[in-house]
Write an enzyme that holds these catalytic residues in place. Structure first.
Site, PDB file in Angstrom:
ATOM      1  N   HIS A   1      28.481  35.636 -27.244  1.00  0.00           N
ATOM      2  CA  HIS A   1      27.849  35.372 -28.542  1.00  0.00           C
ATOM      3  C   HIS A   1      26.613  34.504 -28.297  1.00  0.00           C
ATOM      4  O   HIS A   1      26.284  34.205 -27.126  1.00  0.00           O
ATOM      5  CB  HIS A   1      28.846  34.705 -29.499  1.00  0.00           C
ATOM      6  CG  HIS A   1      29.543  33.510 -28.907  1.00  0.00           C
ATOM      7  ND1 HIS A   1      28.880  32.356 -28.575  1.00  0.00           N
ATOM      8  CD2 HIS A   1      30.841  33.307 -28.543  1.00  0.00           C
ATOM      9  CE1 HIS A   1      29.729  31.481 -28.077  1.00  0.00           C
ATOM     10  NE2 HIS A   1      30.930  32.034 -28.021  1.00  0.00           N
TER      11      HIS A   1
ATOM     12  N   HIS B   1      26.756  31.603 -25.705  1.00  0.00           N
ATOM     13  CA  HIS B   1      26.593  31.987 -24.296  1.00  0.00           C
ATOM     14  C   HIS B   1      25.121  32.295 -23.989  1.00  0.00           C
ATOM     15  O   HIS B   1      24.599  31.958 -22.919  1.00  0.00           O
ATOM     16  CB  HIS B   1      27.419  33.242 -23.985  1.00  0.00           C
ATOM     17  CG  HIS B   1      28.898  33.089 -24.179  1.00  0.00           C
ATOM     18  ND1 HIS B   1      29.587  33.739 -25.180  1.00  0.00           N
ATOM     19  CD2 HIS B   1      29.821  32.369 -23.494  1.00  0.00           C
ATOM     20  CE1 HIS B   1      30.873  33.430 -25.096  1.00  0.00           C
ATOM     21  NE2 HIS B   1      31.041  32.600 -24.091  1.00  0.00           N
TER      22      HIS B   1
ATOM     23  N   ARG C   1      36.846  32.718 -29.890  1.00  0.00           N
ATOM     24  CA  ARG C   1      38.126  32.671 -30.601  1.00  0.00           C
ATOM     25  C   ARG C   1      37.962  32.650 -32.119  1.00  0.00           C
ATOM     26  O   ARG C   1      38.950  32.780 -32.840  1.00  0.00           O
ATOM     27  CB  ARG C   1      38.935  31.453 -30.159  1.00  0.00           C
ATOM     28  CG  ARG C   1      39.477  31.579 -28.738  1.00  0.00           C
ATOM     29  CD  ARG C   1      40.397  30.424 -28.401  1.00  0.00           C
ATOM     30  NE  ARG C   1      41.148  30.641 -27.185  1.00  0.00           N
ATOM     31  CZ  ARG C   1      40.885  30.066 -26.007  1.00  0.00           C
ATOM     32  NH1 ARG C   1      39.891  29.229 -25.899  1.00  0.00           N
ATOM     33  NH2 ARG C   1      41.635  30.320 -24.957  1.00  0.00           N
TER      34      ARG C   1
HETATM   35  P1  AMP Z   1      33.794  30.680 -22.636  1.00  0.00           P
HETATM   36  O1  AMP Z   1      33.407  32.123 -22.504  1.00  0.00           O
HETATM   37  O2  AMP Z   1      34.354  30.314 -23.959  1.00  0.00           O
HETATM   38  O3  AMP Z   1      34.623  30.188 -21.466  1.00  0.00           O
HETATM   39  O4  AMP Z   1      32.427  29.875 -22.554  1.00  0.00           O
HETATM   40  C1  AMP Z   1      31.553  30.046 -21.465  1.00  0.00           C
HETATM   41  C2  AMP Z   1      30.505  28.976 -21.515  1.00  0.00           C
HETATM   42  O5  AMP Z   1      29.784  29.087 -22.759  1.00  0.00           O
HETATM   43  C3  AMP Z   1      31.077  27.562 -21.465  1.00  0.00           C
HETATM   44  O6  AMP Z   1      30.236  26.730 -20.677  1.00  0.00           O
HETATM   45  C4  AMP Z   1      31.054  27.144 -22.911  1.00  0.00           C
HETATM   46  O7  AMP Z   1      30.981  25.746 -23.097  1.00  0.00           O
HETATM   47  C5  AMP Z   1      29.788  27.829 -23.398  1.00  0.00           C
HETATM   48  N1  AMP Z   1      29.820  27.996 -24.856  1.00  0.00           N
HETATM   49  C6  AMP Z   1      30.785  28.615 -25.588  1.00  0.00           C
HETATM   50  N2  AMP Z   1      30.518  28.508 -26.907  1.00  0.00           N
HETATM   51  C7  AMP Z   1      29.363  27.812 -27.004  1.00  0.00           C
HETATM   52  C8  AMP Z   1      28.553  27.357 -28.099  1.00  0.00           C
HETATM   53  N3  AMP Z   1      28.897  27.603 -29.367  1.00  0.00           N
HETATM   54  N4  AMP Z   1      27.432  26.670 -27.823  1.00  0.00           N
HETATM   55  C9  AMP Z   1      27.074  26.383 -26.543  1.00  0.00           C
HETATM   56  N5  AMP Z   1      27.787  26.790 -25.468  1.00  0.00           N
HETATM   57  C10 AMP Z   1      28.910  27.485 -25.694  1.00  0.00           C
END
Ligand code: AMP
Length: 279
Positions: A36, A39, A192
């Site tokens: 999203h 990322h 999520r």
């Molecule tokens: P995930 O796929 O949830 O493991 O997230 C991958 C990376 O994207 C991690 O470093 C998260 O902290 C970052 N991330 C996820 N959501 C956000 C957001 N809303 N804003 C900034 N970074 C994000």
């Protein structure tokens, strides 16, 4: 062009092939996919400093506890590849489970564990979570050998735990923390969020709105907690911490954060606000 690698061999062939024409540092953006705008902000930050950008997509089982959502975690590879291409990612590394955990049948018995910052906040409620995160991130660092790696400050504890791991293990990698990207109503973007029902999605933005009401001078933590509960959130924790050590504090003295985890029905949301107090 975005190269898609499914195996470590393919990834290493890509890294070898691009070595001579590489203009800058390798920038790593580790993700679990279902990409999203949050990322994509990491990719944009990486593009300012690095070339090529390697984005990894791997739903890492060792960071999920028993009864958590590993099986139902959203997997949207086609859509993720399109977004990565549009964003100008050089390589997407999307390995299978056995590629990252080759000892699958007998189970891995080697892990990376940070034992201080990982114990607070989410660490209290998700035992083993940060051990799983640190282990997979170190594996990726080892496979890719990036100069810089980009993480979201939405997962504040993850960032500071990894920061400590990098320092403790003398790794020559710079970590960058990218500010949280939010929906127009303030809800922190998360893969999520799609688990939320329509009613829960309507309530969810109050989480951030309540956090923002915290006043470092007043120290009105109890008021924020009551407010959240009155809006229908079940508060798992709401904690003031100092930064970068993530130590629980009653008052912010210089740099810190208010971090929380709440449930709306069965959906767990985390968020935080950064705080500064000049004394
Ligand atoms: P995930 O796929 O949830 O493991 O997230 C991958 C990376 O994207 C991690 O470093 C998260 O902290 C970052 N991330 C996820 N959501 C956000 C957001 N809303 N804003 C900034 N970074 C994000």
């Amino acid at each position: 062009m975005t190269v898609v690698c499914r195996t470590i061999k393919e990834l290493q062939a890509y890294l070898k092939k691009t070595k001579d024409q590489r203009e800058g540092s390798i920038g790593l953006v580790p993700t679990m996919g279902a990409l999203h705008a949050g990322h994509m902000a990491l990719v944009q930050a990486a593009k300012k400093e690095c070339n090529p950008i390697i984005l990894t997509i791997f739903v890492n089982p060792t960071q999920f506890g028993p009864g958590e959502d590993y099986q139902k975690y959203p997997r949207e590879l086609e859509k993720d590849l399109n977004l990565s291409k549009e964003a100008g990612v050089g390589c997407v590394f999307a390995p299978d489970l056995k590629e990252i955990y080759p000892a699958q049948e007998e189970e891995s018995s080697t892990f990376v564990e940070e034992t201080s910052r990982s114990r607070e906040l989410c660490g209290k409620f998700r035992p083993g979570h940060f051990r799983g995160v640190a282990t997979v991130v170190i594996k990726l660092f080892h496979m890719i050998q990036p100069q810089k790696a980009f993480f979201g400050l939405k997962d504040l504890q993850q960032f500071y735990v990894l920061d400590k791991v990098v320092k403790d293990l003398n790794l020559d990698i710079e970590l960058r923390g990218v500010p949280t990207v939010r929906e127009a109503d303030g809800l922190a973007m998360s893969s999520r969020n799609q688990y939320l029902s329509i009613e829960e999605r309507e309530k969810a933005p109050y989480f951030y709105q309540c956090l923002k009401k915290y006043d470092v001078e007043k120290g009105n933590l109890a008021e924020i907690k009551n407010l959240l509960e009155s809006k229908g959130f079940q508060v798992q924790y709401l904690q003031l911490v100092s930064l970068p050590d993530l130590r629980p504090v009653h008052q912010i003295h210089s740099k810190g954060a208010l971090a929380g985890a709440v449930f709306l029905g069965s959906v767990r949301l985390i968020d935080n606000i950064l705080l500064e107090r000049k004394i």
